[in-house]
Design a protein around this motif. Sequence first.
Motif, PDB file in Angstrom:
ATOM      1  N   GLU A  32      45.924 -17.139  33.669  1.00 35.85           N
ATOM      2  CA  GLU A  32      45.403 -18.482  33.879  1.00 35.85           C
ATOM      3  C   GLU A  32      46.230 -19.151  34.971  1.00 35.85           C
ATOM      4  O   GLU A  32      47.438 -18.929  35.054  1.00 35.85           O
ATOM      5  CB  GLU A  32      45.499 -19.303  32.594  1.00 35.85           C
ATOM      6  CG  GLU A  32      44.524 -18.879  31.523  1.00 35.85           C
ATOM      7  CD  GLU A  32      43.074 -19.085  31.939  1.00 35.85           C
ATOM      8  OE1 GLU A  32      42.743 -20.127  32.538  1.00 35.85           O
ATOM      9  OE2 GLU A  32      42.265 -18.186  31.670  1.00 35.85           O
ATOM     10  N   PRO A  33      45.608 -19.968  35.816  1.00 35.75           N
ATOM     11  CA  PRO A  33      46.381 -20.665  36.848  1.00 35.75           C
ATOM     12  C   PRO A  33      47.362 -21.637  36.195  1.00 35.75           C
ATOM     13  O   PRO A  33      47.075 -22.213  35.151  1.00 35.75           O
ATOM     14  CB  PRO A  33      45.330 -21.397  37.667  1.00 35.75           C
ATOM     15  CG  PRO A  33      44.128 -21.464  36.803  1.00 35.75           C
ATOM     16  CD  PRO A  33      44.195 -20.311  35.848  1.00 35.75           C
ATOM     17  N   THR A  34      48.503 -21.793  36.821  1.00 39.40           N
ATOM     18  CA  THR A  34      49.527 -22.696  36.317  1.00 39.40           C
ATOM     19  C   THR A  34      50.006 -23.598  37.445  1.00 39.40           C
ATOM     20  O   THR A  34      49.887 -23.254  38.616  1.00 39.40           O
ATOM     21  CB  THR A  34      50.737 -21.925  35.760  1.00 39.40           C
ATOM     22  OG1 THR A  34      51.268 -21.101  36.801  1.00 39.40           O
ATOM     23  CG2 THR A  34      50.347 -21.070  34.567  1.00 39.40           C
ATOM     24  N   GLU A  35      50.555 -24.732  37.052  1.00 35.93           N
ATOM     25  CA  GLU A  35      51.172 -25.601  38.035  1.00 35.93           C
ATOM     26  C   GLU A  35      52.499 -24.995  38.444  1.00 35.93           C
ATOM     27  O   GLU A  35      53.187 -24.373  37.640  1.00 35.93           O
ATOM     28  CB  GLU A  35      51.370 -26.996  37.455  1.00 35.93           C
ATOM     29  CG  GLU A  35      50.051 -27.696  37.226  1.00 35.93           C
ATOM     30  CD  GLU A  35      50.219 -29.102  36.713  1.00 35.93           C
ATOM     31  OE1 GLU A  35      51.202 -29.766  37.085  1.00 35.93           O
ATOM     32  OE2 GLU A  35      49.358 -29.532  35.934  1.00 35.93           O
ATOM     33  N   GLY A  36      52.840 -25.182  39.715  1.00 36.67           N
ATOM     34  CA  GLY A  36      54.062 -24.597  40.230  1.00 36.67           C
ATOM     35  C   GLY A  36      55.060 -25.648  40.663  1.00 36.67           C
ATOM     36  O   GLY A  36      55.229 -26.674  40.010  1.00 36.67           O
ATOM     37  N   ALA A  37      55.657 -25.389  41.807  1.00 37.51           N
ATOM     38  CA  ALA A  37      56.722 -26.233  42.328  1.00 37.51           C
ATOM     39  C   ALA A  37      56.240 -27.643  42.622  1.00 37.51           C
ATOM     40  O   ALA A  37      55.131 -27.841  43.101  1.00 37.51           O
ATOM     41  CB  ALA A  37      57.294 -25.602  43.596  1.00 37.51           C
ATOM     42  N   ALA A  38      57.100 -28.610  42.331  1.00 32.26           N
ATOM     43  CA  ALA A  38      56.826 -30.011  42.654  1.00 32.26           C
ATOM     44  C   ALA A  38      57.829 -30.455  43.706  1.00 32.26           C
ATOM     45  O   ALA A  38      59.018 -30.171  43.594  1.00 32.26           O
ATOM     46  CB  ALA A  38      56.938 -30.877  41.407  1.00 32.26           C
ATOM     47  N   THR A  39      57.315 -31.130  44.729  1.00 34.74           N
ATOM     48  CA  THR A  39      58.150 -31.604  45.824  1.00 34.74           C
ATOM     49  C   THR A  39      57.904 -33.086  46.042  1.00 34.74           C
ATOM     50  O   THR A  39      56.754 -33.515  46.147  1.00 34.74           O
ATOM     51  CB  THR A  39      57.804 -30.848  47.127  1.00 34.74           C
ATOM     52  OG1 THR A  39      57.889 -29.447  46.899  1.00 34.74           O
ATOM     53  CG2 THR A  39      58.732 -31.247  48.259  1.00 34.74           C
ATOM     54  N   ARG A  40      58.975 -33.856  46.106  1.00 32.35           N
ATOM     55  CA  ARG A  40      58.851 -35.298  46.376  1.00 32.35           C
ATOM     56  C   ARG A  40      58.745 -35.503  47.888  1.00 32.35           C
ATOM     57  O   ARG A  40      59.563 -34.990  48.645  1.00 32.35           O
ATOM     58  CB  ARG A  40      60.044 -36.047  45.804  1.00 32.35           C
ATOM     59  CG  ARG A  40      60.024 -36.081  44.283  1.00 32.35           C
ATOM     60  CD  ARG A  40      61.325 -36.629  43.687  1.00 32.35           C
ATOM     61  NE  ARG A  40      61.933 -37.712  44.412  1.00 32.35           N
ATOM     62  CZ  ARG A  40      61.822 -39.015  44.115  1.00 32.35           C
ATOM     63  NH1 ARG A  40      61.116 -39.391  43.084  1.00 32.35           N
ATOM     64  NH2 ARG A  40      62.430 -39.931  44.844  1.00 32.35           N
ATOM     65  N   VAL A  41      57.736 -36.264  48.289  1.00 32.82           N
ATOM     66  CA  VAL A  41      57.495 -36.560  49.702  1.00 32.82           C
ATOM     67  C   VAL A  41      57.073 -38.019  49.842  1.00 32.82           C
ATOM     68  O   VAL A  41      56.769 -38.680  48.854  1.00 32.82           O
ATOM     69  CB  VAL A  41      56.402 -35.645  50.306  1.00 32.82           C
ATOM     70  CG1 VAL A  41      56.814 -34.179  50.257  1.00 32.82           C
ATOM     71  CG2 VAL A  41      55.064 -35.855  49.612  1.00 32.82           C
ATOM     72  N   ARG A  42      57.017 -38.488  51.078  1.00 28.20           N
ATOM     73  CA  ARG A  42      56.584 -39.853  51.366  1.00 28.20           C
ATOM     74  C   ARG A  42      55.225 -39.807  52.062  1.00 28.20           C
ATOM     75  O   ARG A  42      55.023 -39.023  52.991  1.00 28.20           O
ATOM     76  CB  ARG A  42      57.601 -40.550  52.273  1.00 28.20           C
ATOM     77  CG  ARG A  42      57.307 -42.016  52.543  1.00 28.20           C
ATOM     78  CD  ARG A  42      58.414 -42.695  53.343  1.00 28.20           C
ATOM     79  NE  ARG A  42      59.694 -42.598  52.642  1.00 28.20           N
ATOM     80  CZ  ARG A  42      60.734 -41.851  53.052  1.00 28.20           C
ATOM     81  NH1 ARG A  42      60.644 -41.130  54.141  1.00 28.20           N
ATOM     82  NH2 ARG A  42      61.851 -41.829  52.364  1.00 28.20           N
ATOM     83  N   VAL A  43      54.324 -40.674  51.633  1.00 24.25           N
ATOM     84  CA  VAL A  43      53.010 -40.784  52.258  1.00 24.25           C
ATOM     85  C   VAL A  43      53.153 -41.556  53.564  1.00 24.25           C
ATOM     86  O   VAL A  43      53.714 -42.650  53.578  1.00 24.25           O
ATOM     87  CB  VAL A  43      52.004 -41.499  51.322  1.00 24.25           C
ATOM     88  CG1 VAL A  43      50.656 -41.672  52.004  1.00 24.25           C
ATOM     89  CG2 VAL A  43      51.863 -40.751  50.006  1.00 24.25           C
ATOM     90  N   THR A  44      52.639 -40.977  54.662  1.00 27.01           N
ATOM     91  CA  THR A  44      52.703 -41.655  55.961  1.00 27.01           C
ATOM     92  C   THR A  44      51.337 -42.177  56.406  1.00 27.01           C
ATOM     93  O   THR A  44      51.278 -43.063  57.251  1.00 27.01           O
ATOM     94  CB  THR A  44      53.262 -40.727  57.055  1.00 27.01           C
ATOM     95  OG1 THR A  44      52.411 -39.574  57.188  1.00 27.01           O
ATOM     96  CG2 THR A  44      54.683 -40.290  56.722  1.00 27.01           C
ATOM     97  N   ALA A  45      50.264 -41.618  55.849  1.00 32.02           N
ATOM     98  CA  ALA A  45      48.921 -42.085  56.204  1.00 32.02           C
ATOM     99  C   ALA A  45      47.916 -41.579  55.178  1.00 32.02           C
ATOM    100  O   ALA A  45      48.124 -40.532  54.555  1.00 32.02           O
ATOM    101  CB  ALA A  45      48.523 -41.587  57.591  1.00 32.02           C
ATOM    102  N   VAL A  46      46.848 -42.335  55.015  1.00 37.83           N
ATOM    103  CA  VAL A  46      45.696 -41.886  54.235  1.00 37.83           C
ATOM    104  C   VAL A  46      44.606 -41.598  55.250  1.00 37.83           C
ATOM    105  O   VAL A  46      44.176 -42.491  55.982  1.00 37.83           O
ATOM    106  CB  VAL A  46      45.261 -42.940  53.198  1.00 37.83           C
ATOM    107  CG1 VAL A  46      43.967 -42.521  52.515  1.00 37.83           C
ATOM    108  CG2 VAL A  46      46.371 -43.163  52.181  1.00 37.83           C
TER     109      VAL A  46
END
Length: 174
Positions: A32-46
């Motif tokens: 089954e697919p699983t969640e992996g690595a989480a990385t904190r980032v900053r949003v620069t644009a939508v």
Amino acid sequence: MKALIGLAAAAVLALTAGGIKAAIPGGPTGPEPTEGAATRVRVTAVVDGDTIRVETLGGRQLGRVRLLGIDAPEVAHPPTPAECYADQATDLLEELAPVGSTVQLVTDSGQPDRDRYDRLLRYVDHDDVDVAHELLARGAARRYEAAQDLAREDSYAAAADDAQEAPRGLWGTC
């Protein structure tokens, strides 16, 4: 001799088909697919209702991120006009993942790292909210039918179904 060759060919075909089936994540014999690595980032644009631009917290540009599991209406690409509810979906994504905010990008073992446009494919979580789930729940996006092998598929399907039945967002407008 022909029977032996036919039997061998059938065995190879069965093994090959079984191998392909087993290699499909979430398939009957695949993981089954699983969640992996989480990385904190900053949003620069939508960019639109399902795509953001991000940078590391140190300021290095990472490029565009396509939210996994959803498909928002397309914004205008002249001469093609925007699809119904594109502006509202983009505005809602801006509200849920504001420019300058810190978000978590989370990988999914059942999905490739990037799409054909070289965008990162990630779940986006902001302030303990799954942004794509919220877009689905509010009717600002549809489930991305090509990406059904997701760790979060069950909650995404339920959110999309509820919005469509309500009918909320694009389901009541378009």
